[in-house]
Design an enzyme around this catalytic site. Structure first.
Site, PDB file in Angstrom:
ATOM      1  N   LYS A  98       0.853  -1.195   0.000  1.00 38.81           N
ATOM      2  CA  LYS A  98       0.000   0.000   0.000  1.00 38.81           C
ATOM      3  C   LYS A  98       0.885   1.240   0.000  1.00 38.81           C
ATOM      4  CE  LYS A  98      -4.394   0.951   2.315  1.00 38.81           C
ATOM      5  NZ  LYS A  98      -5.039   0.939   3.630  1.00 38.81           N
TER       6      LYS A  98
HETATM    7  C1  E4P Z   1      -8.360   1.880   3.499  1.00 36.06           C
HETATM    8  O1  E4P Z   1      -7.583   1.118   3.002  1.00 36.06           O
HETATM    9  C2  E4P Z   1      -8.160   2.558   4.772  1.00 36.06           C
HETATM   10  O2  E4P Z   1      -7.466   1.680   5.630  1.00 36.06           O
HETATM   11  C3  E4P Z   1      -9.452   2.896   5.476  1.00 36.06           C
HETATM   12  O3  E4P Z   1     -10.569   2.541   4.694  1.00 36.06           O
HETATM   13  C4  E4P Z   1      -9.505   4.269   6.050  1.00 36.06           C
HETATM   14  O4  E4P Z   1     -10.754   4.440   6.687  1.00 36.06           O
HETATM   15  P1  E4P Z   1     -11.041   5.628   7.702  1.00 36.06           P
HETATM   16  O5  E4P Z   1     -11.189   6.894   6.921  1.00 36.06           O
HETATM   17  O6  E4P Z   1     -12.327   5.244   8.371  1.00 36.06           O
HETATM   18  O7  E4P Z   1      -9.874   5.678   8.633  1.00 36.06           O
END
Ligand code: E4P
Length: 217
Positions: A83
């Protein structure tokens, strides 16, 4: 539509995985912090549990360092998706790691133009953050729609991974638009099963079964 679970909580992943609800997992540094576990150790455990892609996020901000971290994360297991944040350096790292055959999830995407760049850099997944756009009074779903249109216009193979999902309606809207994947916290995925009329109807059936003395086993 594929379901990824947005957590590093292994028992929560295992519960959904046993039901066949888990096509993959996404984590980020905040979720790793919440788990209280070592990133390499918990990620390996998740990769052993789940067959699909498991996103693990780099913490470096400069391309060469991101690439080094990405390679180390990818060594954890074959189903790692590295990522990377949607920055210029992140896009450089995406190109290099994608060319090496690694899955890459480009995260923190807040515009369709950013998504266009990620696709051109060879991303396996693009993660537009719906909830965080909604938080600042912008329309997260509109972004998903725009990316779907653009990717379809040019037959990009990058999968749209609708992220930062906070509600069951985000899931429904993503499915209507045709996002390839949603990633949601376990609580949101479990809430998809709830309906007040299901609860009400079941209560009536159980009362009637009791009154009729119905026994099955
Ligand atoms: C996605 O890969 C992220 O880990 C996640 O969806 C972020 O979500 P949040 O905005 O609720 O922290």
């Amino acid at each position: 539509m594929k379901f990824f679970v947005d957590t590093a909580d292994v028992p929560a992943i295992a519960e959904l995985n046993d039901l066949g609800m888990v096509d993959g997992v996404t984590t980020n540094p905040s979720l790793i912090k919440k788990s209280g576990r070592d990133i390499l150790e918990v990620t390996k455990e998740i990769c052993d549990l789940v067959a699909g892609p498991v996103s693990a996020e780099v913490i470096a901000t400069e391309a060469d360092a991101m690439i080094a971290e990405g390679r180390k994360l990818a060594d954890i297991a074959e189903n790692i998706a590295v990522k990377l944040p949607l920055t210029w350096d992140g896009l450089k790292a995406c190109k290099v790691l994608s060319d090496e055959g690694k899955m890459v999830n480009v995260t923190l995407c807040f515009s369709a133009n950013q998504a266009l760049l990620a696709a051109k850099a060879g991303a396996t997944f693009i993660s537009p953050f719906i909830g965080r756009l909604d938080d600042i009074n912008l329309d997260g779903m509109e972004l998903i729609e725009d990316i779907r249109t653009i990717y379809d216009n040019y037959a990009f193979e990058t999968e749209i991974l609708a992220a930062s999902i906070r509600s069951v309606n985000h899931v429904l809207d993503s499915a209507r638009i045709g996002a390839d994947v949603i990633t949601a916290p376990p609580e949101v995925i479990k809430k998809l099963a709830s309906h007040p009329l299901t609860d009400k109807g079941l209560a009536t059936f159980l009362e009637d079964a009791k009154a009729a003395g119905i026994k099955i086993v």
